[in-house]
Each structure stands twice: as structure tokens, then as C-alpha cells.
Design an enzyme around this catalytic site. Structure first.
Site, short mmCIF file in Angstrom:
data_model
loop_
_atom_site.label_atom_id
_atom_site.label_comp_id
_atom_site.label_asym_id
_atom_site.label_seq_id
_atom_site.Cartn_x
_atom_site.Cartn_y
_atom_site.Cartn_z
N CYS A 1 0.81 -1.22 0.00
CA CYS A 1 0.00 0.00 0.00
C CYS A 1 0.85 1.27 0.00
CB CYS A 1 -0.92 -0.01 1.21
SG CYS A 1 -1.87 -1.52 1.32
N HIS B 1 -3.34 6.64 3.91
CA HIS B 1 -3.76 5.39 3.27
C HIS B 1 -5.13 5.01 3.83
CE1 HIS B 1 -4.06 1.45 1.76
NE2 HIS B 1 -3.71 0.82 2.86
N ASN C 1 -10.34 -0.51 0.97
CA ASN C 1 -8.87 -0.38 0.92
C ASN C 1 -8.41 -0.79 -0.48
OD1 ASN C 1 -6.12 -0.76 1.10
ND2 ASN C 1 -6.17 -1.82 3.07
O1 UT7 Z 1 -3.49 -1.75 3.72
C1 UT7 Z 1 -2.91 -2.43 4.78
C2 UT7 Z 1 -3.69 -3.66 5.00
N1 UT7 Z 1 -4.43 -3.91 6.14
C3 UT7 Z 1 -4.89 -3.14 7.13
O2 UT7 Z 1 -4.68 -1.98 7.24
C4 UT7 Z 1 -5.70 -3.82 8.14
C5 UT7 Z 1 -5.38 -3.41 9.56
N2 UT7 Z 1 -6.28 -4.09 10.47
C6 UT7 Z 1 -7.59 -3.78 10.58
O3 UT7 Z 1 -8.09 -2.85 9.96
C7 UT7 Z 1 -8.40 -4.57 11.59
O4 UT7 Z 1 -7.56 -5.38 12.34
C8 UT7 Z 1 -9.50 -5.45 10.90
C9 UT7 Z 1 -10.59 -4.56 10.33
C10 UT7 Z 1 -8.89 -6.32 9.81
C11 UT7 Z 1 -10.15 -6.35 11.94
O5 UT7 Z 1 -10.68 -5.59 13.01
P1 UT7 Z 1 -10.37 -5.98 14.53
O6 UT7 Z 1 -11.09 -5.02 15.36
O7 UT7 Z 1 -8.87 -6.07 14.68
O8 UT7 Z 1 -11.05 -7.39 14.62
P2 UT7 Z 1 -10.41 -8.80 15.06
O9 UT7 Z 1 -9.55 -9.33 13.96
O10 UT7 Z 1 -9.84 -8.67 16.41
O11 UT7 Z 1 -11.70 -9.69 15.14
C12 UT7 Z 1 -12.72 -9.45 16.12
C13 UT7 Z 1 -13.83 -10.45 15.94
C14 UT7 Z 1 -13.34 -11.89 15.83
O12 UT7 Z 1 -14.30 -12.71 16.49
P3 UT7 Z 1 -14.06 -13.22 18.00
O13 UT7 Z 1 -12.77 -13.99 17.96
O14 UT7 Z 1 -13.96 -11.97 18.83
O15 UT7 Z 1 -15.27 -14.04 18.25
C15 UT7 Z 1 -13.36 -12.17 14.37
O16 UT7 Z 1 -13.54 -13.55 14.08
O17 UT7 Z 1 -14.51 -10.18 14.71
C16 UT7 Z 1 -14.57 -11.40 13.94
N3 UT7 Z 1 -14.56 -11.01 12.53
C17 UT7 Z 1 -15.69 -10.71 11.85
N4 UT7 Z 1 -16.98 -10.70 12.22
C18 UT7 Z 1 -17.89 -10.33 11.28
C19 UT7 Z 1 -13.49 -10.87 11.70
N5 UT7 Z 1 -13.92 -10.47 10.49
C20 UT7 Z 1 -15.27 -10.37 10.56
C21 UT7 Z 1 -16.26 -10.00 9.63
N6 UT7 Z 1 -17.55 -9.99 10.05
N7 UT7 Z 1 -15.97 -9.64 8.36
#
Ligand code: UT7
Length: 310
Positions: A97, A237, A267
Site C-alpha cells: 500500500c 492510506h 482499501n
Molecule cells: O493496507 C494495509 C492492509 N491492512 C490493514 O490496514 C488492516 C489493519 N487491520 C484492521 O483494519 C483490523 O484489524 C480489521 C478490520 C482487519 C479487523 O478488526 P479488529 O477489530 O482487529 O477485529 P479482530 O480481527 O480482532 O476480530 C474481532 C472479531 C473476531 O471474532 P471473535 O474472535 O472476537 O469471536 C473475528 O472472528 O470479529 C470477527 N470477525 C468478523 N466478524 C464479522 C473478523 N472479520 C469479521 C467479519 N464480520 N468480516
């Protein structure tokens, strides 16, 4: 266009989760037969038109992409031919990115040395082609887009004032496509295991992003001889509004100074900054003389911030 409601029908997710965790509402998805170079050539043509230049005036083409048309030759070669920039040097940059900011920095230096007069920096991405549409933790995040800039000499005190680029390969595994390269060549097993799709440790990238954007922005702003309060507009970004909010707090800048359009595009990797920059200029949010900070992070894990005087 693919909305959060469309995604609700594809994987176990909800519009509410996607909006509150990321800020994304919808994203653009390229047709099955549209590649990154197809998007890139369109952006490049528009940028040349706005600059009042012909492709034949360009001596250098840099394409930032993690979704090249083919592993090789570089997508920049395809653009060089399709645009009609005979004999222009052309190569790709694969810095996730951060690719557009890296590309601007390289173009700037190659022009500053007097080797070239004008360069075209294109960020062209079709993330939909490397998205695992069965993985809810990634498929809700990305979209397809491209952006382009013509880079050339400007008067003293304008254009690129300073930048800060860096990379920390210790976290290279946090955001990658595991297979299809020389480490894990394509085989029936890698395809069956869906290893040709993007994988990401979202939390690890999130923590890195907030720190990397803050540190590299401060470095670039200091290198430009400015303070954060001198920055009129920040074009970050577009990955997650929570990352952007955290940066605004850390810089002690009002959120209104940050350009955001990830709600409409998701993104789009290296294309996100030129896309947001172009919209901001056209909406009159960036005016001549403004100090503009670009700030990016991504696969590598890499970072790149740059201060421009518009
Ligand atoms: O361009 C560079 C590339 N990437 C980034 O910039 C991404 C940087 N990271 C992020 O933006 C965030 O970490 C995410 C948006 C990817 C994820 O958000 P988070 O608040 O860190 O969520 P998490 O991974 O801690 O997941 C929380 C919960 C999990 O469930 P449990 O374990 O708490 O029961 C996940 O399984 O949310 C669940 N989950 C979802 N639920 C519904 C993960 N993806 C989804 C989804 N819908 N799409």
C-alpha cells in the site's frame, strides 16, 4: 459496486460489523476480464490530459502494484506500450500500500538528478483478484482502483518537500500471498489450500499502522522544516477509519483535516492515496500553497510519508 449487504450474502458478516470496525460501506470490483493495467492506463491517460501532456513527453513510467497483470514482464511495460511512450524506462514497485509514495519519491529523485524531465507514477490495483472470497476477515476490506500522477520539475519551494520511507521485514509474514512465487511455486496443493490469495494478521498490521504512520509523518514533516500544525491536509492510506482517527489524535490535528473516502472504495492498496488526493483536489479541499501530508503503510511491513506543497 459491492456493498456490505452484498457481502452479508457471501460470508458470515454484517453491515454493522464492517462499518463499525472499518468505516467501509461499499467498494468497486473490476470485471472478470479487467486487469490492473486496464485500470492503470485509464488513470494515466486522465493524468496526462490534466497535465496537458502527451505520453511521448514521458521518459519514465513507474507502476506501483501488488496485483500485476502477470508476474513478469512488469505491468509498467504494458502501460508504456498502450499509452505510446516510446522508449520510456518502465518498471514496477512492489511495496504494498506504500507503493505510490515510494514511486513519487523515486520519480522525484530521478527528475532532480536531471536524468529525466517527466515521469508518470501509476498505482493500479485489482485486489479482488487476490481476495479469498471465503475469508470474512479479509474479503470485506478491499476494493479495486487506480490513480496516476505526472511528476516533473516545479519551482523551488513547491512539490515534494520531504519524505520518510522505511521497511521492517521482521513482520513480512503479517500481510502476504504465500504461494505462486519461488518460495512456494504453484502446484495443485497450493491451489487447493487457497495459498494464492492474500492473507493477513489484521491486528498485527493495525498496531504497526498506527505507529508507522505517526513516526514516519513526524519524520517527513520535520525534514520539510515544518511542524504538524503547519499541515493543512492529510491524505492517509485508506485502510480503516479507526487507524486514521488514532493518527489524528496522536498528531493533535482535527479529524476534518484528514481526507477519507474508504467508505466508498474500501482499501485499494497503493491506489488509495492518489484516489483520495484526486478527489480532495477536485472538491476544492486542497488549494495552491497548502502543505499536504501523504502517509501510508502496508505489506513489508513498509511505511512511507511525504510532504508536498501544492
Ligand atoms: O493496507 C494495509 C492492509 N491492512 C490493514 O490496514 C488492516 C489493519 N487491520 C484492521 O483494519 C483490523 O484489524 C480489521 C478490520 C482487519 C479487523 O478488526 P479488529 O477489530 O482487529 O477485529 P479482530 O480481527 O480482532 O476480530 C474481532 C472479531 C473476531 O471474532 P471473535 O474472535 O472476537 O469471536 C473475528 O472472528 O470479529 C470477527 N470477525 C468478523 N466478524 C464479522 C473478523 N472479520 C469479521 C467479519 N464480520 N468480516
Amino acid at each position: 459496486m459491492l456493498t456490505n449487504f452484498d457481502l452479508e450474502k457471501m460470508v458470515d458478516t454484517t453491515d454493522e460489523w464492517i462499518r463499525t470496525r472499518t468505516g467501509i460501506r461499499e467498494r468497486r470490483i473490476a470485471d472478470a476480464d479487467t486487469s490492473s493495467s486496464d485500470l492503470g492506463v485509464e488513470s494515466a491517460r486522465r493524468a496526462l490530459e490534466e497535465a496537458g501532456m502527451a505520453a511521448s513527453d514521458i521518459q519514465l513510467i513507474i507502476v506501483a502494484t501488488v496485483t500485476p497483470d502477470t508476474i513478469f514482464p512488469c505491468t509498467a511495460s504494458l502501460l508504456q506500450h498502450r499509452l505510446g511512450a516510446p522508449r520510456a524506462a518502465a518498471f514496477d514497485l512492489v511495496v504494498g500500500c506504500t507503493g505510490f509514495v515510494y514511486g513519487l519519491a523515486v520519480a522525484r529523485e530521478m527528475i532532480a538528478t536531471g536524468v529525466y524531465d517527466h515521469a508518470l507514477v501509476v498505482a493500479a490495483e485489482t485486489l479482488s483478484k487476490i481476495t479469498n472470497w471465503e475469508d470474512r476477515s479479509t474479503c470485506v476490506l478491499f476494493g479495486d482502483a487506480s490513480g496516476a500522477a505526472v511528476v516533473g520539475p516545479v519551482e523551488e519551494g513547491r512539490g515534494v518537500l520531504a519524505y520518510a520511507l522505511g521497511n521492517d521485514g521482521t513482520n513480512a509474514h503479517a500481510l502476504m500471498i504465500p504461494a505462486g512465487g519461488s518460495r512456494l511455486p504453484t502446484s495443485e496443493e497450493t491451489v487447493a489450500a487457497r495459498q494464492h490469495y492474500l492473507t493477513m494478521n489484521g491486528q498485527e498490521v493495525f498496531k504497526f499502522a498506527v505507529r508507522a504512520m505517526a513516526e514516519s509523518s513526524e519524520e517527513a514533516v520535520t525534514n520539510a522544516g515544518l511542524t504538524m500544525q503547519d499541515i493543512d491536509v492529510v491524505v492517509p492510506h485508506q485502510a480503516n477509519y479507526r487507524i486514521i482517527e488514532a493518527s489524528a489524535k496522536r498528531f493533535d490535528l482535527p479529524y476534518e483535516r484528514f481526507i477519507t473516502n474508504l467508505d466508498r472504495y474500501g482499501n485499494t492498496s497503493s491506489a488509495s492515496i492518489p484516489l483520495a488526493l484526486d478527489e480532495a483536489v477536485k472538491e476544492g479541499r486542497i488549494k495552491p500553497g497548502d502543505n499536504v501530508l501523504l502517509s501510508s503503510f502496508g505489506a513489508g511491513l513498509a511505511w512511507g510519508s511525504m510532504v508536498l506543497r501544492w
